[in-house]
Design an enzyme around this catalytic site. Structure first.
Site, short mmCIF file in Angstrom:
data_model
loop_
_atom_site.label_atom_id
_atom_site.label_comp_id
_atom_site.label_asym_id
_atom_site.label_seq_id
_atom_site.Cartn_x
_atom_site.Cartn_y
_atom_site.Cartn_z
N ARG A 150 0.65 -1.06 0.03
CA ARG A 150 0.09 -0.25 -0.21
C ARG A 150 0.76 1.29 -0.23
O ARG A 150 2.09 1.22 0.52
CB ARG A 150 -0.59 -0.08 1.33
CG ARG A 150 -1.89 -0.78 0.79
CD ARG A 150 -2.64 -1.30 2.51
NE ARG A 150 -3.67 -2.16 2.70
CZ ARG A 150 -3.44 -3.26 3.37
NH1 ARG A 150 -2.43 -3.62 3.94
NH2 ARG A 150 -4.77 -4.48 3.86
N LYS A 174 -2.88 -2.41 7.90
CA LYS A 174 -3.88 -1.98 8.34
C LYS A 174 -3.67 -1.96 10.07
O LYS A 174 -4.02 -3.27 10.28
CB LYS A 174 -5.22 -1.35 8.02
CG LYS A 174 -4.93 -1.32 6.56
CD LYS A 174 -6.83 -1.22 5.85
CE LYS A 174 -6.62 0.15 4.81
NZ LYS A 174 -7.72 -0.67 3.95
N HIS A 239 -1.91 2.62 -6.03
CA HIS A 239 -3.06 2.11 -5.72
C HIS A 239 -3.63 0.41 -7.15
O HIS A 239 -3.35 -0.29 -6.70
CB HIS A 239 -3.91 2.00 -4.72
CG HIS A 239 -5.87 1.07 -4.91
ND1 HIS A 239 -5.84 0.04 -3.78
CD2 HIS A 239 -6.36 0.89 -4.93
CE1 HIS A 239 -6.41 -0.62 -3.45
NE2 HIS A 239 -7.14 -0.59 -4.55
N ARG A 242 -0.47 -1.80 -7.33
CA ARG A 242 -0.52 -2.99 -5.83
C ARG A 242 -2.11 -4.14 -6.60
O ARG A 242 -1.54 -5.01 -6.60
CB ARG A 242 -1.30 -2.43 -4.98
CG ARG A 242 -1.94 -3.35 -3.75
CD ARG A 242 -1.67 -2.45 -2.57
NE ARG A 242 -3.24 -3.34 -1.52
CZ ARG A 242 -2.53 -4.31 -0.86
NH1 ARG A 242 -2.00 -4.48 -0.70
NH2 ARG A 242 -3.89 -4.67 -0.15
N HIS A 265 -5.36 -8.94 3.34
CA HIS A 265 -6.42 -8.59 3.38
C HIS A 265 -7.00 -9.36 5.26
O HIS A 265 -6.67 -10.89 5.42
CB HIS A 265 -6.96 -9.30 1.93
CG HIS A 265 -6.66 -8.02 1.37
ND1 HIS A 265 -7.02 -8.96 0.15
CD2 HIS A 265 -6.81 -7.24 1.36
CE1 HIS A 265 -6.74 -7.23 -0.57
NE2 HIS A 265 -6.85 -6.29 0.02
N TYR A 274 -11.43 -7.79 -5.39
CA TYR A 274 -9.75 -6.90 -5.48
C TYR A 274 -9.17 -7.74 -7.22
O TYR A 274 -8.50 -6.95 -7.97
CB TYR A 274 -9.16 -6.81 -4.89
CG TYR A 274 -7.88 -5.91 -4.51
CD1 TYR A 274 -7.95 -4.72 -4.56
CD2 TYR A 274 -6.43 -6.27 -4.72
CE1 TYR A 274 -6.31 -4.19 -4.42
CE2 TYR A 274 -5.40 -5.83 -4.81
CZ TYR A 274 -5.63 -3.81 -4.58
OH TYR A 274 -4.94 -3.60 -4.79
#
Length: 308
Positions: A150, A174, A239, A242, A265, A274
């Site tokens: 990211r 995250k 992004h 990615r 994820h 995705y």
């Protein structure tokens, strides 16, 4: 706006940050949404009932479904917090609307377009005296496309994140969760060359005057590279690179669970959406690999008719 609303919103956001590790961008969006809702209700959001929530929803009629969904999410979590912490005896969030959430696929870069980006970088490094910024660019793109990081993860990489003889790097993603991400030989080489140009006291792999390169500057660098490669800058971003990493890796036969781990994820459903693979490839895979692929339905049907 009453102090009680503002105080409760602050406590709620502090809880999300401390206990759930919610990303800073999400916290900022939630804060904006909740303060706006409080203002619309004259500072009485914490006392809102079903009618008040219907009033809020009426102000969202012209917004995109994604924006409404974010506001609803912020309010649902806020009221759940108030209820669980004893600030309210009930939770009125059932009265909030449920906007449809169409999860759109990210923008796509095919392999030829990615090659154009790397061709520009190769040309820059082939010059007699490449600028340090060109070596930095090579390291950035190799990590984005080669490891699927990211933008925030890439920008904040510590200087010693990449070790010359290690095929993995530890990334803090995250929610401050750490994960192992594979790094290619090309990326290690590019990072090694760039690292030799970083000031010795630098804490980050991609330093700036304040701390590390900003997400905004990273986006600008990628847009400039896209324009130089003859691509639409609006189509290329960190992004998107990615996403290209995930899509091309999956198309090459990567395991979905392994890819989920590499991308960081929490839910594999995110990875499935995705990393869209051509439906034609999936059909071919089923027809070629499924146990029933070699069995003929018409032959069995004929046998069944004779028995009847």
């Amino acid at each position: 706006m009453s102090a009680s609303d503002r105080d409760l919103i602050t406590r709620f956001l502090e809880m999300l940050a401390a206990e759930q590790g919610v990303a800073a961008n999400t916290l900022s969006a939630y804060k904006s949404d909740l303060l706006a809702a409080s203002q619309l209700l004259d500072g009485k959001l914490n006392h809102a009932g079903a009618d008040n929530l219907a009033e809020l929803a009426s102000n969202w009629r012209d917004l995109a479904n994604s924006s409404v969904a974010r506001k609803v999410s912020a309010l649902r979590r806020f009221f759940a917090f108030l209820h669980e912490e004893g600030f309210r005896a009930d939770n009125p969030s059932a009265a909030l609307p449920k906007p449809p959430q169409a999860r759109t696929l990210p923008k796509i870069l095919d392999t030829d377009e990615v090659e154009k980006l790397f061709a520009v970088i190769a040309d820059k490094l082939a010059q007699p005296h490449p600028a340090p910024a060109d070596y930095r660019l090579a390291a950035l793109i190799e990590l984005l496309y080669g490891s699927g990081l990211r933008a925030t993860e890439l920008a904040a990489l510590p200087r010693n994140a990449v070790v010359s003889d290690q095929p993995f790097i530890i990334v803090k993603g995250k929610g401050a969760k750490e994960r192992l991400v594979p790094i290619s030989n090309r990326a290690r080489q590019a990072v090694g060359t760039w690292s030799a140009m970083i000031p010795e006291k630098a804490r980050f792999l991609f330093p700036s005057r304040a701390s590390h390169i900003s997400r905004i500057r990273l986006f600008q660098i990628i847009k400039e590279l896209a324009a130089q490669a003859g691509l639409d800058p609006a189509k290329v971003s960190p992004h998107v690179l990615r996403h290209a990493f995930a899509t091309h890796l999956l198309a090459g036969g990567a395991n979905l669970r392994a890819l989920q781990s590499m991308l960081g994820h929490a839910d594999i459903a995110t990875t499935q959406i995705y990393t869209h693979v051509d439906s034609s490839r999936l059909v071919e895979l089923v027809n070629r690999r499924h146990p029933l692929a070699t069995r003929t339905l018409t032959r069995r049907a004929a046998g069944s008719n004779r028995q009847a």
